[in-house]
Design a protein around this motif. Structure first.
Motif, PDB file in Angstrom:
ATOM      1  N   SER A 165       0.830  -1.210   0.000  1.00 33.95           N
ATOM      2  CA  SER A 165       0.000   0.000   0.000  1.00 33.95           C
ATOM      3  C   SER A 165       0.861   1.255   0.000  1.00 33.95           C
ATOM      4  O   SER A 165       0.522   2.261  -0.643  1.00 33.95           O
ATOM      5  CB  SER A 165      -0.940   0.006   1.209  1.00 33.95           C
ATOM      6  OG  SER A 165      -0.203   0.003   2.423  1.00 33.95           O
ATOM      7  N   GLU A 166       1.984   1.211   0.716  1.00 32.04           N
ATOM      8  CA  GLU A 166       2.901   2.356   0.723  1.00 32.04           C
ATOM      9  C   GLU A 166       3.508   2.564  -0.658  1.00 32.04           C
ATOM     10  O   GLU A 166       3.658   3.700  -1.121  1.00 32.04           O
ATOM     11  CB  GLU A 166       3.995   2.132   1.767  1.00 32.04           C
ATOM     12  CG  GLU A 166       3.499   2.214   3.203  1.00 32.04           C
ATOM     13  CD  GLU A 166       4.521   1.718   4.202  1.00 32.04           C
ATOM     14  OE1 GLU A 166       4.360   2.017   5.407  1.00 32.04           O
ATOM     15  OE2 GLU A 166       5.475   1.020   3.794  1.00 32.04           O
ATOM     16  N   ALA A 332      17.555  12.882  -3.832  1.00 26.17           N
ATOM     17  CA  ALA A 332      17.597  13.428  -2.476  1.00 26.17           C
ATOM     18  C   ALA A 332      18.413  12.483  -1.605  1.00 26.17           C
ATOM     19  O   ALA A 332      18.278  11.264  -1.706  1.00 26.17           O
ATOM     20  CB  ALA A 332      16.185  13.576  -1.917  1.00 26.17           C
ATOM     21  N   GLU A 333      19.260  13.041  -0.763  1.00 21.60           N
ATOM     22  CA  GLU A 333      20.098  12.215   0.100  1.00 21.60           C
ATOM     23  C   GLU A 333      19.257  11.325   1.014  1.00 21.60           C
ATOM     24  O   GLU A 333      19.677  10.234   1.384  1.00 21.60           O
ATOM     25  CB  GLU A 333      21.011  13.108   0.947  1.00 21.60           C
ATOM     26  CG  GLU A 333      22.151  13.750   0.174  1.00 21.60           C
ATOM     27  CD  GLU A 333      23.157  12.714  -0.310  1.00 21.60           C
ATOM     28  OE1 GLU A 333      23.590  11.871   0.501  1.00 21.60           O
ATOM     29  OE2 GLU A 333      23.495  12.742  -1.505  1.00 21.60           O
ATOM     30  N   ASN A 334      18.072  11.792   1.378  1.00 22.74           N
ATOM     31  CA  ASN A 334      17.197  11.033   2.271  1.00 22.74           C
ATOM     32  C   ASN A 334      16.020  10.404   1.521  1.00 22.74           C
ATOM     33  O   ASN A 334      14.942  10.202   2.081  1.00 22.74           O
ATOM     34  CB  ASN A 334      16.677  11.930   3.392  1.00 22.74           C
ATOM     35  CG  ASN A 334      15.986  13.199   2.866  1.00 22.74           C
ATOM     36  OD1 ASN A 334      16.115  13.544   1.693  1.00 22.74           O
ATOM     37  ND2 ASN A 334      15.257  13.879   3.743  1.00 22.74           N
ATOM     38  N   LEU A 339      10.656   7.741   1.034  1.00 26.28           N
ATOM     39  CA  LEU A 339       9.859   6.742   0.317  1.00 26.28           C
ATOM     40  C   LEU A 339       9.308   5.690   1.275  1.00 26.28           C
ATOM     41  O   LEU A 339       8.187   5.203   1.102  1.00 26.28           O
ATOM     42  CB  LEU A 339      10.704   6.075  -0.770  1.00 26.28           C
ATOM     43  CG  LEU A 339      11.063   6.956  -1.968  1.00 26.28           C
ATOM     44  CD1 LEU A 339      12.127   6.278  -2.833  1.00 26.28           C
ATOM     45  CD2 LEU A 339       9.831   7.276  -2.807  1.00 26.28           C
ATOM     46  N   ALA A 340      10.093   5.339   2.291  1.00 30.10           N
ATOM     47  CA  ALA A 340       9.667   4.307   3.240  1.00 30.10           C
ATOM     48  C   ALA A 340       8.629   4.819   4.227  1.00 30.10           C
ATOM     49  O   ALA A 340       7.706   4.093   4.608  1.00 30.10           O
ATOM     50  CB  ALA A 340      10.877   3.761   3.996  1.00 30.10           C
ATOM     51  N   THR A 341       8.774   6.093   4.641  1.00 28.20           N
ATOM     52  CA  THR A 341       7.902   6.625   5.695  1.00 28.20           C
ATOM     53  C   THR A 341       6.836   7.583   5.190  1.00 28.20           C
ATOM     54  O   THR A 341       5.828   7.812   5.865  1.00 28.20           O
ATOM     55  CB  THR A 341       8.740   7.359   6.752  1.00 28.20           C
ATOM     56  OG1 THR A 341       9.345   8.523   6.149  1.00 28.20           O
ATOM     57  CG2 THR A 341       9.830   6.453   7.308  1.00 28.20           C
ATOM     58  N   GLY A 342       7.078   8.171   4.018  1.00 22.90           N
ATOM     59  CA  GLY A 342       6.149   9.173   3.514  1.00 22.90           C
ATOM     60  C   GLY A 342       6.306  10.516   4.185  1.00 22.90           C
ATOM     61  O   GLY A 342       5.486  11.418   3.991  1.00 22.90           O
TER      62      GLY A 342
END
Length: 401
Positions: A165-166, A332-334, A339-342
């Motif tokens: 879903s993410e 982006a460095e992060n 992408l994992a947390t939104g």
């Protein structure tokens, strides 16, 4: 009369079905594939020359479909390709020209893509296409194109660590480099590495924001605020020499994240695919005329799977065994964390402009390569038509980095 109409409507389907099944099996045999007991294909070999051979039918189809382009457009466009003798590596200055549909630039893009021994994809959904121009010599150095990524890519999804879903809600922040490379003689000067680095530029980040910042997810159909956080790509020849060790000023531009499992549809030619669609159309299957735009990058694959199932052919034939190395580029460095947390603001502190990257890449790869190898000087633009048609050129081998 009713019985005759029913019979007449069925006969074309079954005739096409038998013919199509024979064509598919004969096609795999001609490519050199054999079958395991479970239905999966055994690749004849995994060398780069063998992979090129597996693509040759598809490539021949592309060349044939480009007959008008090559006869009417290429002669006048040859002057935009460089001969090695006119190139001063120290004067190379790369810039980007955005390609729009049905323009001179789009014809030049198509022509350049035909110089490669493996046919390139047309891309899906959102697309950013570019000519990479050498302003120092006013010549075409290469091309690249970014488009919507495939939905299922295990090595990417494992790297990010997101749920299904993410992924559905955040995949909009990723594109895939489905075309990328340098044309001769720039490929002999490691121009492919320089062009790959241009993907991770502030110019591309901003172009995406202005074009697709407010966009509709191709899978979900929902309105989303998108940022280009990452770009994926995969090698067409197994392990890649272009993307490996791709660093400038201590910053990694692409990193290898693993290999595909060797499953897909590259070995299904355009001609076979259209015949599969016609077969589904005659049997009134809704997939026959699903237009791929808006249906996601897996539209072609899903259509092929449906056709194979209806033909009674084990879809295991899509496991061709050619594993491609997959690379991940963080703008982006992060990027992974977002992408994992939104959550989070993109860290763009290491993004350089195209001008800055061109300068660094020229010093890092192009000029040293020119000093080590001078074979690029022997390349003539007049050999472009022969290169496209797969004929011997004035050089015994054109390097593709």
């Amino acid at each position: 009369m009713q019985r005759q109409r029913t019979k007449a409507s069925v006969i074309p389907v079954f005739t096409l079905e038998a013919t199509l099944k024979r064509k598919i099996r004969l096609h795999f045999t001609r490519l050199g594939f054999s079958k395991r007991p479970d239905g999966t294909l055994v690749c004849p070999a995994s060398s780069k020359d063998s992979i090129r051979q597996l693509h040759h039918i598809q490539r021949d189809e592309r060349i044939e479909s480009a007959t008008h382009l090559l006869s009417e457009f290429l002669p006048g466009a040859l002057r935009y390709f460089a001969s090695g003798s006119e190139i001063d590596p120290a004067m190379i200055r790369l810039s980007l020209i955005r390609v729009e549909a049905n323009t001179f630039e789009s014809s030049l893009f198509r022509t350049a893509a035909l110089t490669w021994s493996v046919p390139v994809s047309n891309g899906y959904g959102r697309r950013l296409r570019y000519l990479v121009w050498d302003d120092g010599h006013d010549r075409l150095a290469g091309i690249f194109a970014l488009g919507d990524p495939v939905f299922n890519l295990s090595v990417r999804d494992d790297l990010i660590g997101w749920t299904s879903s993410e992924r559905s809600s955040r995949l909009v922040n990723i594109l895939d480099a489905y075309v990328l490379g340098a044309v001769p003689p720039y490929n002999m000067l490691l121009g492919g590495k320089a062009i790959a680095c241009l993907v991770r530029s502030r110019d591309i980040y901003d172009a995406f924001a202005s074009t697709y910042g407010s966009t509709t997810g191709i899978i979900s159909g929902e309105e989303k605020s998108a940022r280009l956080l990452a770009v994926t790509t995969s090698s067409s020849m197994g392990r890649s020499s272009v993307y490996n060790r791709l660093k400038l000023d201590g910053v990694s531009y692409f990193e290898s994240i693993g290999y595909t499992v060797g499953w897909g549809h590259f070995h299904i030619t355009d001609e076979l695919f259209e015949q599969m669609r016609e077969y589904l159309r005659l049997s009134k299957h809704p997939y026959a005329d699903h237009h791929h735009f808006g249906e996601g990058p897996n539209w072609r694959l899903r259509t092929i799977r449906v056709a194979l199932k209806q033909l009674g052919i084990n879809e295991a034939v899509l496991r061709h065994g050619i594993r491609r190395e997959v690379f991940f580029c963080q703008l982006a460095e992060n990027a992974r964390k977002i992408l994992a947390t939104g959550k989070g603001k993109p860290d763009l502190s290491t993004l350089k402009t195209v001008d800055e990257i061109s300068e660094m890449a020229r010093r890092r790869w192009i000029e040293p390569r020119a000093l080590r190898r001078e074979d690029y000087k022997s390349w003539s633009r007049d050999d472009i038509p022969r290169l496209i048609r797969g004929l011997p050129t004035g050089m015994s081998k054109v390097r593709t980095a």
